[in-house]
Write a protein that holds these residues in place. Structure first.
Motif, PDB file in Angstrom:
ATOM      1  N   GLN A   1     -13.812  14.475  -1.666  1.00  0.00           N
ATOM      2  CA  GLN A   1     -12.530  14.225  -2.341  1.00  0.00           C
ATOM      3  C   GLN A   1     -12.738  13.296  -3.550  1.00  0.00           C
ATOM      4  OE1 GLN A   1      -9.180  15.165  -1.255  1.00  0.00           O
ATOM      5  NE2 GLN A   1     -10.259  16.643   0.002  1.00  0.00           N
ATOM      6  N   HIS A   2     -13.706  12.419  -3.423  1.00  0.00           N
ATOM      7  CA  HIS A   2     -13.992  11.418  -4.462  1.00  0.00           C
ATOM      8  C   HIS A   2     -14.502  12.088  -5.735  1.00  0.00           C
ATOM      9  CE1 HIS A   2     -14.432  10.119  -0.374  1.00  0.00           C
ATOM     10  NE2 HIS A   2     -14.142   8.886  -0.722  1.00  0.00           N
TER      11      HIS A   2
ATOM     12  N   THR B   1      -4.427  11.338  19.826  1.00  0.00           N
ATOM     13  CA  THR B   1      -5.013  11.769  18.556  1.00  0.00           C
ATOM     14  C   THR B   1      -4.080  11.355  17.426  1.00  0.00           C
ATOM     15  OG1 THR B   1      -5.891  13.676  19.700  1.00  0.00           O
ATOM     16  CG2 THR B   1      -5.887  13.781  17.296  1.00  0.00           C
ATOM     17  N   THR B   2      -4.623  10.669  16.424  1.00  0.00           N
ATOM     18  CA  THR B   2      -3.783  10.232  15.301  1.00  0.00           C
ATOM     19  C   THR B   2      -3.876  11.256  14.163  1.00  0.00           C
ATOM     20  OG1 THR B   2      -5.620   8.960  14.404  1.00  0.00           O
ATOM     21  CG2 THR B   2      -4.081   7.779  15.833  1.00  0.00           C
ATOM     22  N   ALA B   3      -2.960  11.110  13.213  1.00  0.00           N
ATOM     23  CA  ALA B   3      -2.941  12.042  12.072  1.00  0.00           C
ATOM     24  C   ALA B   3      -4.260  11.949  11.292  1.00  0.00           C
ATOM     25  CB  ALA B   3      -1.759  11.714  11.162  1.00  0.00           C
ATOM     26  N   VAL B   4      -4.790  10.731  11.120  1.00  0.00           N
ATOM     27  CA  VAL B   4      -6.047  10.582  10.352  1.00  0.00           C
ATOM     28  C   VAL B   4      -7.179  11.352  11.046  1.00  0.00           C
ATOM     29  CG1 VAL B   4      -7.593   8.946   9.190  1.00  0.00           C
ATOM     30  CG2 VAL B   4      -5.380   8.160  10.007  1.00  0.00           C
ATOM     31  N   GLU B   5      -7.225  11.205  12.371  1.00  0.00           N
ATOM     32  CA  GLU B   5      -8.287  11.883  13.120  1.00  0.00           C
ATOM     33  C   GLU B   5      -8.153  13.394  12.975  1.00  0.00           C
ATOM     34  OE1 GLU B   5      -8.399  10.856  17.297  1.00  0.00           O
ATOM     35  OE2 GLU B   5      -9.788  12.474  17.752  1.00  0.00           O
TER      36      GLU B   5
ATOM     37  N   GLY C   1      -4.456   9.579   1.206  1.00  0.00           N
ATOM     38  CA  GLY C   1      -5.012  10.402   2.277  1.00  0.00           C
ATOM     39  C   GLY C   1      -5.924  11.492   1.735  1.00  0.00           C
ATOM     40  N   ASN C   2      -5.802  11.773   0.453  1.00  0.00           N
ATOM     41  CA  ASN C   2      -6.666  12.776  -0.183  1.00  0.00           C
ATOM     42  C   ASN C   2      -6.561  12.622  -1.703  1.00  0.00           C
ATOM     43  OD1 ASN C   2      -4.326  14.190  -1.158  1.00  0.00           O
ATOM     44  ND2 ASN C   2      -4.066  14.956   0.914  1.00  0.00           N
ATOM     45  N   ALA C   3      -7.412  13.409  -2.413  1.00  0.00           N
ATOM     46  CA  ALA C   3      -7.529  13.244  -3.864  1.00  0.00           C
ATOM     47  C   ALA C   3      -6.237  13.579  -4.606  1.00  0.00           C
ATOM     48  CB  ALA C   3      -8.667  14.123  -4.387  1.00  0.00           C
ATOM     49  N   ILE C   4      -5.479  14.527  -4.058  1.00  0.00           N
ATOM     50  CA  ILE C   4      -4.278  14.976  -4.787  1.00  0.00           C
ATOM     51  C   ILE C   4      -3.227  13.867  -4.870  1.00  0.00           C
ATOM     52  CG2 ILE C   4      -2.561  16.846  -4.973  1.00  0.00           C
ATOM     53  CD1 ILE C   4      -4.365  18.452  -3.076  1.00  0.00           C
TER      54      ILE C   4
ATOM     55  N   PHE D   1       0.871  -1.181   0.000  1.00  0.00           N
ATOM     56  CA  PHE D   1       0.000   0.000   0.000  1.00  0.00           C
ATOM     57  C   PHE D   1       0.904   1.225   0.000  1.00  0.00           C
ATOM     58  CE2 PHE D   1      -4.090  -1.678   2.334  1.00  0.00           C
ATOM     59  CZ  PHE D   1      -4.349  -2.510   1.272  1.00  0.00           C
ATOM     60  N   ILE D   2       0.488   2.254  -0.754  1.00  0.00           N
ATOM     61  CA  ILE D   2       1.270   3.489  -0.810  1.00  0.00           C
ATOM     62  C   ILE D   2       0.358   4.641  -0.425  1.00  0.00           C
ATOM     63  CG2 ILE D   2       2.702   4.996  -2.282  1.00  0.00           C
ATOM     64  CD1 ILE D   2       3.814   2.307  -2.698  1.00  0.00           C
ATOM     65  N   GLY D   3       0.729   5.379   0.613  1.00  0.00           N
ATOM     66  CA  GLY D   3      -0.087   6.543   0.968  1.00  0.00           C
ATOM     67  C   GLY D   3       0.303   7.106   2.320  1.00  0.00           C
ATOM     68  N   GLY D   4      -0.310   8.238   2.625  1.00  0.00           N
ATOM     69  CA  GLY D   4      -0.041   8.889   3.908  1.00  0.00           C
ATOM     70  C   GLY D   4      -1.043  10.004   4.115  1.00  0.00           C
ATOM     71  N   SER D   5      -0.949  10.663   5.259  1.00  0.00           N
ATOM     72  CA  SER D   5      -1.924  11.713   5.563  1.00  0.00           C
ATOM     73  C   SER D   5      -1.650  12.998   4.797  1.00  0.00           C
ATOM     74  CB  SER D   5      -1.907  12.027   7.057  1.00  0.00           C
ATOM     75  OG  SER D   5      -2.477  10.968   7.758  1.00  0.00           O
TER      76      SER D   5
END
Ligand code: 1GP
Length: 250
Positions: free
Chosen positions: A108-109, A136-140, A79-82, A49-53
């Motif tokens: 974003q979709h 608190t996590t980055a996603v939250e 983590g987002n559309a970009i 998997f490739i991705g991040g916040s």
């Protein structure tokens, strides 16, 4: 639908899958990518998997680089559309169904949908469920959503069922990258019994024991990222644990 087929066939045969998550922001140096690629070649996880916040300009470059050095399929976990790039073999089209922020449920979709469709990339509708952790996590923080309380497995199950009924092909129980502690075993077990699509579990899995707890509770797919950034060699150990769990199930 080659990647989804691979996942659903494996899950139907009760074969647990191992996924290594790479955050492009944390793995951008060529030497580092090559070291990681050689570990991936030895370990042979089922997917990457490739991705991040945060948005990274290096996502496409990382995927190209990995693809030139290893054959393991790459799946975007954005983590987002970009972050979208058609370089990957498939895209988790994530909807943050534990949250009530329309931007991460559908916004974003909409922004990226025409480009995704045009690219022809395999797209896998995924219900993404964020579970409370101690910090608190980055996603939250980034998604500005409230995670599901740890002691409310039934809420997680109801959310997962809603996701499946809405057409999600995968459900992802997420504690958040680097979370302490990971998703509780009881929640994994209640969610697994409530759905018929494959269940992904990730966030804060950093030991063999964490992985075995998640597998025993019913996780079909294990995602590990954070701990491999500091100790990539653990990948080999985790792959062995998951493989021997698989063999015991036969
Ligand atoms: C995070 O579920 C993934 O989105 C993996 O979590 O980075 O803590 O392993 P870690």
């Amino acid at each position: 639908q080659a990647i989804y087929q691979l996942v659903s066939d494996a899950v139907q045969q009760n074969q647990k899958l191992f996924v290594v998550l790479i955050d492009p922001d944390k793995c951008s140096d060529e030497k580092q990518i090559s070291h990681f690629a050689s570990l991936l070649n030895t370990t042979k996880p089922d997917l990457i998997f490739i991705g991040g916040s945060l948005t990274s300009e290096s996502t496409a470059r990382l995927i190209k680089h990995l693809k030139s050095q290893c054959l393991i399929p790459t799946v975007l976990f954005p983590g987002n559309a970009i972050q979208f790039t058609p370089e990957a073999d498939a895209l988790l089209f994530l909807s943050l169904i534990s949250g009530r922020n329309p931007d991460f449920l559908i916004g974003q979709h909409v922004v990226i949908a025409p480009a995704v469709k045009q690219s022809g990339i395999e797209t896998i509708s995924t219900g993404y469920i964020l579970v409370e952790s101690d910090q608190t996590t980055a996603v939250e923080y980034i998604s500005n959503t409230r995670p599901i309380p740890r002691h409310k497995p039934q809420l997680a199950a109801a959310t997962a069922i809603a996701g499946e009924l809405l057409g999600n092909k995968l459900i992802y129980l997420e504690a958040g990258s680097g979370a302490k502690p990971p998703v509780p075993a009881e929640m994994i077990s209640v969610v697994k019994k409530s759905i018929s699509v494959p269940l992904i579990v990730g966030g804060g899995l950093r030991t063999n024991e964490d992985i075995l707890n998640a597998l025993n509770a019913g996780a079909d797919i294990i995602v590990v990222g954070n701990i491999l950034e500091s100790t990539p060699e653990k990948m080999v150990e985790f792959a062995k644990t998951i493989k021997s769990f698989r063999n015991q199930q036969k």
